[in-house]
Design a protein around this motif. Structure first.
Motif, mmCIF file in Angstrom:
data_model
loop_
_atom_site.group_PDB
_atom_site.id
_atom_site.type_symbol
_atom_site.label_atom_id
_atom_site.label_comp_id
_atom_site.label_asym_id
_atom_site.label_seq_id
_atom_site.Cartn_x
_atom_site.Cartn_y
_atom_site.Cartn_z
ATOM 1 N N UNK A 25 30.066 31.945 47.379
ATOM 2 C CA UNK A 25 30.900 32.164 46.185
ATOM 3 C C UNK A 25 32.159 31.314 46.182
ATOM 4 N N UNK A 26 32.641 30.953 47.366
ATOM 5 C CA UNK A 26 33.869 30.165 47.462
ATOM 6 C C UNK A 26 33.466 28.708 47.616
ATOM 7 N N UNK A 57 33.912 30.518 40.297
ATOM 8 C CA UNK A 57 33.456 31.884 39.995
ATOM 9 C C UNK A 57 34.537 32.929 40.240
ATOM 10 N N UNK A 58 35.753 32.490 40.481
ATOM 11 C CA UNK A 58 36.885 33.417 40.551
ATOM 12 C C UNK A 58 37.180 33.949 41.937
ATOM 13 N N UNK A 85 32.993 35.052 36.491
ATOM 14 C CA UNK A 85 34.301 35.494 37.005
ATOM 15 C C UNK A 85 34.821 36.698 36.200
ATOM 16 N N UNK A 86 34.657 36.649 34.880
ATOM 17 C CA UNK A 86 35.135 37.766 34.040
ATOM 18 C C UNK A 86 34.371 39.045 34.395
ATOM 19 N N UNK A 87 33.057 38.939 34.536
ATOM 20 C CA UNK A 87 32.242 40.124 34.875
ATOM 21 C C UNK A 87 32.665 40.704 36.219
ATOM 22 N N UNK A 88 32.854 39.814 37.201
ATOM 23 C CA UNK A 88 33.187 40.281 38.556
ATOM 24 C C UNK A 88 34.589 40.908 38.594
ATOM 25 N N UNK A 100 40.339 34.909 32.837
ATOM 26 C CA UNK A 100 39.648 33.624 33.017
ATOM 27 C C UNK A 100 39.298 33.060 31.659
ATOM 28 N N UNK A 101 39.381 31.754 31.527
ATOM 29 C CA UNK A 101 38.963 31.128 30.288
ATOM 30 C C UNK A 101 38.449 29.711 30.528
#
Ligand SMILES: C[S@@+](CC[C@H](N)C(=O)[O-])C[C@H]1O[C@@H](n2cnc3c(N)ncnc32)[C@H](O)[C@@H]1O
Length: 260
Positions: A25-26, A57-58, A85-88, A100-101
């Motif tokens: 993820x990172x 991905x945040x 990212x928004x979902x997580x 996030x945008x």
């Protein structure tokens, strides 16, 4: 000048399942350990509002919000990564601290003097116009705000053994020596604060990728994984060449902290 093909190629690769399999993820050497180091160098607190440019991905934004209690805005060119990212963030219950945008580092969708600090991890090297992005960083930072850049470095001389493979990794082919990044930042109006060498983190990351390539190739052969269009021969050759170039100092990874 706009170079949508390189930008989009980069965003598409880092939004893909293949990138996630290889990188987790990172998406940068040193993972959240090095993100935490940046957070300390930027002296983040609960009062800080930071911008993560090319937030992927945040993962770094989640880590910084959880570790320092700061507010983080993430911006990335990949719609896929921004949606994940928004979902997580919602799932982690961090929605109040994080947003996030979609946006381009070379045309940041934020007003002047908005942020206390900026991080940009393993992405500045991919921007077709680094001076434009650096000027955007200056513009959206508050006076005396700090920039924490962590990025791939590459010697000025060509690396013949890597050049032939650069089409495969077009978006990191434009990495520069540390001093060139520092010059670009200085020209944009930044003052140097700290530079750290983190080449060891890159060596570890490439070794991990080699292990994951080996596993993914077997999984694809056993039809347990579907990765259309992936050439494992090229990928393994690239990883081996990158490892050698890192071990002999032609590729590296650096943290550069600067003040507006
Ligand atoms: C190597 S990944 C790093 C992601 C994240 N910073 C991390 O360390 O996990 C590079 C990221 O840069 C994003 N990116 C590439 N060009 C961009 C641009 N011009 N503006 C914003 N994001 C960009 C890609 O979509 C990708 O998510």
């Amino acid at each position: 000048m706009e170079e949508p093909s390189v930008k989009q190629c980069c965003a598409t690769f880092y939004g893909s399942d293949f990138a996630r399999i290889l990188l987790g993820d990172s998406f940068h050497p040193g993972g959240t350990r090095l993100t935490g180091r940046l957070g300390n160098l930027l002296a983040l607190t609960r009062e800080s509002h930071i911008l993560d440019v090319a937030s992927g991905r945040g993962t770094s934004a989640f880590y910084l919000a959880e570790s320092f209690g700061c507010k983080v805005t993430g911006v990335d060119l990949s719609q896929e990564n921004v949606s994940l990212a928004i979902d997580e963030a919602g799932r982690l219950g961090l929605g109040g601290l994080l947003s996030f945008q979609v946006g381009d580092a070379e045309r940041l969708p934020f007003g002047d003097k908005t942020f206390d600090a900026i991080i940009c991890e393993c992405a500045f090297c991919t921007f077709p116009s680094k001076p434009v992005a650096a000027r955007e960083f200056v513009r959206v930072l508050k006076p005396s705000g700090l920039l924490g850049l962590s990025d791939l470095t590459k010697t000025e001389e060509a690396i013949p053994e890597l050049e032939g493979l650069l089409s495969w990794i077009a978006c990191i082919g434009d990495a520069r020596p540390t001093r060139r990044y520092s010059e670009i930042l200085a020209l944009a109006g930044f003052q140097a604060v700290t530079v750290e060498d983190h080449r060891d983190a890159l060596v570890s990351m490439v070794r991990e990728i080699q292990g994951k390539l080996f596993g993914a190739e077997i999984a694809v052969a056993l039809k347990k994984l579907h990765l259309p269009g992936v050439d494992f021969g090229v990928a393994k050759q690239f990883a081996q060449t990158a490892l050698q170039a890192t071990q002999n100092g032609k590729l590296g990874y650096a943290v550069i902290v600067s003040r507006k």
